[in-house]
Design a protein around this motif. Sequence first.
Motif, PDB file in Angstrom:
ATOM      1  N   LYS A 146      -8.981  -2.969 -11.145  1.00 37.72           N
ATOM      2  CA  LYS A 146      -7.941  -2.743 -10.132  1.00 37.72           C
ATOM      3  C   LYS A 146      -6.591  -2.447 -10.777  1.00 37.72           C
ATOM      4  O   LYS A 146      -5.810  -1.650 -10.246  1.00 37.72           O
ATOM      5  CB  LYS A 146      -7.836  -3.964  -9.211  1.00 37.72           C
ATOM      6  CG  LYS A 146      -9.023  -4.114  -8.277  1.00 37.72           C
ATOM      7  CD  LYS A 146      -8.951  -5.408  -7.489  1.00 37.72           C
ATOM      8  CE  LYS A 146     -10.166  -5.565  -6.581  1.00 37.72           C
ATOM      9  NZ  LYS A 146     -10.164  -6.865  -5.874  1.00 37.72           N
TER      10      LYS A 146
ATOM     11  N   HIS B  96       1.951   7.086  -6.591  1.00 40.21           N
ATOM     12  CA  HIS B  96       0.955   8.110  -6.895  1.00 40.21           C
ATOM     13  C   HIS B  96       1.533   9.509  -6.675  1.00 40.21           C
ATOM     14  O   HIS B  96       1.398  10.399  -7.528  1.00 40.21           O
ATOM     15  CB  HIS B  96      -0.281   7.907  -6.012  1.00 40.21           C
ATOM     16  CG  HIS B  96      -1.347   8.930  -6.234  1.00 40.21           C
ATOM     17  ND1 HIS B  96      -2.149   8.946  -7.361  1.00 40.21           N
ATOM     18  CD2 HIS B  96      -1.737  10.003  -5.473  1.00 40.21           C
ATOM     19  CE1 HIS B  96      -2.982   9.965  -7.285  1.00 40.21           C
ATOM     20  NE2 HIS B  96      -2.753  10.625  -6.157  1.00 40.21           N
TER      21      HIS B  96
ATOM     22  N   HIS C  58       0.839  -1.208   0.000  1.00 39.73           N
ATOM     23  CA  HIS C  58       0.000   0.000   0.000  1.00 39.73           C
ATOM     24  C   HIS C  58       0.868   1.249   0.000  1.00 39.73           C
ATOM     25  O   HIS C  58       0.571   2.228  -0.696  1.00 39.73           O
ATOM     26  CB  HIS C  58      -0.937  -0.007   1.218  1.00 39.73           C
ATOM     27  CG  HIS C  58      -1.917  -1.128   1.213  1.00 39.73           C
ATOM     28  ND1 HIS C  58      -2.990  -1.176   0.335  1.00 39.73           N
ATOM     29  CD2 HIS C  58      -1.979  -2.259   1.953  1.00 39.73           C
ATOM     30  CE1 HIS C  58      -3.686  -2.282   0.553  1.00 39.73           C
ATOM     31  NE2 HIS C  58      -3.094  -2.957   1.531  1.00 39.73           N
TER      32      HIS C  58
ATOM     33  N   THR D 237       3.811   1.406  -1.254  1.00 39.53           N
ATOM     34  CA  THR D 237       4.389   1.447  -2.606  1.00 39.53           C
ATOM     35  C   THR D 237       3.449   2.157  -3.566  1.00 39.53           C
ATOM     36  O   THR D 237       3.868   3.034  -4.333  1.00 39.53           O
ATOM     37  CB  THR D 237       4.668   0.019  -3.119  1.00 39.53           C
ATOM     38  OG1 THR D 237       5.504  -0.668  -2.185  1.00 39.53           O
ATOM     39  CG2 THR D 237       5.352   0.058  -4.472  1.00 39.53           C
ATOM     40  N   ASN D 238       2.181   1.792  -3.522  1.00 39.27           N
ATOM     41  CA  ASN D 238       1.191   2.434  -4.397  1.00 39.27           C
ATOM     42  C   ASN D 238       1.060   3.925  -4.093  1.00 39.27           C
ATOM     43  O   ASN D 238       0.964   4.748  -5.005  1.00 39.27           O
ATOM     44  CB  ASN D 238      -0.170   1.742  -4.258  1.00 39.27           C
ATOM     45  CG  ASN D 238      -0.222   0.402  -4.967  1.00 39.27           C
ATOM     46  OD1 ASN D 238       0.208   0.277  -6.107  1.00 39.27           O
ATOM     47  ND2 ASN D 238      -0.744  -0.609  -4.301  1.00 39.27           N
ATOM     48  N   ASP D 239       1.055   4.272  -2.814  1.00 37.43           N
ATOM     49  CA  ASP D 239       0.938   5.685  -2.428  1.00 37.43           C
ATOM     50  C   ASP D 239       2.153   6.486  -2.891  1.00 37.43           C
ATOM     51  O   ASP D 239       2.012   7.628  -3.379  1.00 37.43           O
ATOM     52  CB  ASP D 239       0.793   5.807  -0.911  1.00 37.43           C
ATOM     53  CG  ASP D 239      -0.559   5.319  -0.404  1.00 37.43           C
ATOM     54  OD1 ASP D 239      -1.488   5.179  -1.232  1.00 37.43           O
ATOM     55  OD2 ASP D 239      -0.676   5.047   0.804  1.00 37.43           O
TER      56      ASP D 239
ATOM     57  N   GLN E  11       0.298  -6.669  -5.854  1.00 35.02           N
ATOM     58  CA  GLN E  11      -0.692  -6.665  -4.771  1.00 35.02           C
ATOM     59  C   GLN E  11      -1.734  -7.759  -4.980  1.00 35.02           C
ATOM     60  O   GLN E  11      -2.077  -8.488  -4.042  1.00 35.02           O
ATOM     61  CB  GLN E  11      -1.363  -5.302  -4.681  1.00 35.02           C
ATOM     62  CG  GLN E  11      -2.343  -5.182  -3.519  1.00 35.02           C
ATOM     63  CD  GLN E  11      -2.822  -3.754  -3.308  1.00 35.02           C
ATOM     64  OE1 GLN E  11      -2.487  -2.856  -4.067  1.00 35.02           O
ATOM     65  NE2 GLN E  11      -3.607  -3.538  -2.276  1.00 35.02           N
TER      66      GLN E  11
ATOM     67  N   LYS F 297       2.831   1.575 -12.121  1.00 34.17           N
ATOM     68  CA  LYS F 297       1.614   1.426 -11.320  1.00 34.17           C
ATOM     69  C   LYS F 297       0.973   0.058 -11.512  1.00 34.17           C
ATOM     70  O   LYS F 297       0.522  -0.578 -10.545  1.00 34.17           O
ATOM     71  CB  LYS F 297       0.621   2.533 -11.656  1.00 34.17           C
ATOM     72  CG  LYS F 297       1.044   3.901 -11.133  1.00 34.17           C
ATOM     73  CD  LYS F 297      -0.011   4.961 -11.399  1.00 34.17           C
ATOM     74  CE  LYS F 297       0.359   6.293 -10.764  1.00 34.17           C
ATOM     75  NZ  LYS F 297      -0.658   7.342 -11.019  1.00 34.17           N
TER      76      LYS F 297
ATOM     77  N   ALA G 177       2.947  -2.662  -9.660  1.00 33.82           N
ATOM     78  CA  ALA G 177       2.650  -2.673  -8.221  1.00 33.82           C
ATOM     79  C   ALA G 177       1.279  -3.282  -7.949  1.00 33.82           C
ATOM     80  O   ALA G 177       1.102  -4.037  -6.983  1.00 33.82           O
ATOM     81  CB  ALA G 177       2.729  -1.255  -7.672  1.00 33.82           C
ATOM     82  N   ARG G 178       0.322  -2.980  -8.809  1.00 33.31           N
ATOM     83  CA  ARG G 178      -1.026  -3.499  -8.602  1.00 33.31           C
ATOM     84  C   ARG G 178      -1.098  -5.003  -8.860  1.00 33.31           C
ATOM     85  O   ARG G 178      -1.822  -5.730  -8.166  1.00 33.31           O
ATOM     86  CB  ARG G 178      -2.008  -2.749  -9.498  1.00 33.31           C
ATOM     87  CG  ARG G 178      -2.155  -1.277  -9.105  1.00 33.31           C
ATOM     88  CD  ARG G 178      -2.918  -0.467 -10.140  1.00 33.31           C
ATOM     89  NE  ARG G 178      -2.953   0.953  -9.805  1.00 33.31           N
ATOM     90  CZ  ARG G 178      -3.583   1.874 -10.535  1.00 33.31           C
ATOM     91  NH1 ARG G 178      -4.239   1.519 -11.638  1.00 33.31           N
ATOM     92  NH2 ARG G 178      -3.556   3.136 -10.176  1.00 33.31           N
TER      93      ARG G 178
END
Length: 273
Positions: free
Chosen positions: A111, A64, A57, A59-61, A91, A84, A87-88
């Motif tokens: 997603k 962004h 999470h 990593t995603n933030d 996840q 992105k 990373a998704r």
Amino acid sequence: MSYNSFTEYIKTVEPSKREKAYAWRTAIGLQAVDGLEPSEYLIELAVQNIEGKISIHDTNDLLHSYYEEKQPTENLQRIEEADKVSARITQLLSDNGFSFTPNEYMSIHKKLFEGIYSHAGKIRDYNITKKEWVLDGATVIYGSASELRATLAYDFEQEKSFSYKNLTMDDIIHHLAKFVSQLWQIHVFGEGNTRTTAVFFIKYLRTLGFTVENDMFAEHSWYFRNALVRANYNDLKNGIYETTEFLELFLRNLLLGENHELKNRDLHISVIS
């Protein structure tokens, strides 16, 4: 730094680090199906995630925030997509939750591509063609826009009712190749079909008891896509027939640990006009 930086973690005895490393390698490798490469920044974040210093999470933030500060260009947008979506995918592959339904398939696309494609998670409403190198510029015949939802539901229903009981492993591999190639051929979405199909398929294979932890998608994702193309292309006047043979070689390496040589040039055909 490249995703080869993950090799030491794959060799480690620590299961959590090894599983994360495989997920990252798979996620990054899958970007090659659309000619995308991740940034060095993404690799650095992935290593920190594998080390347990940041969560997925986080990593995603961080991604962004990183791209919010950048001036968008066409090239940067492609790198942003690779980062992105990698990373998704990581996840999603780290999450054991899964339902074998069309809604799950649609949800995976949403997603992966929300904020990247305006049509994330939406069925396309137009017909498509794509020139394929492996077909010498010809295209697969993809699902008709007016029938996509019904076709998707049919394929899921057929697979759900199929019994693998008493099948040989050869038969299982052949059936799985047929299933995934037909699912991909529908091409439900405008973009991102191969990556969505791969993630869904990996999670489905796990429910069937397979351990999908090797470098097949990391190192041969382009071969995987070309094998899907060849499984869905006919040109009878030139003696070219759809075949799952290449996809089956990929799956045998992926699921059985075999070591078949996978070369894209072996899939290439010359279409005589």
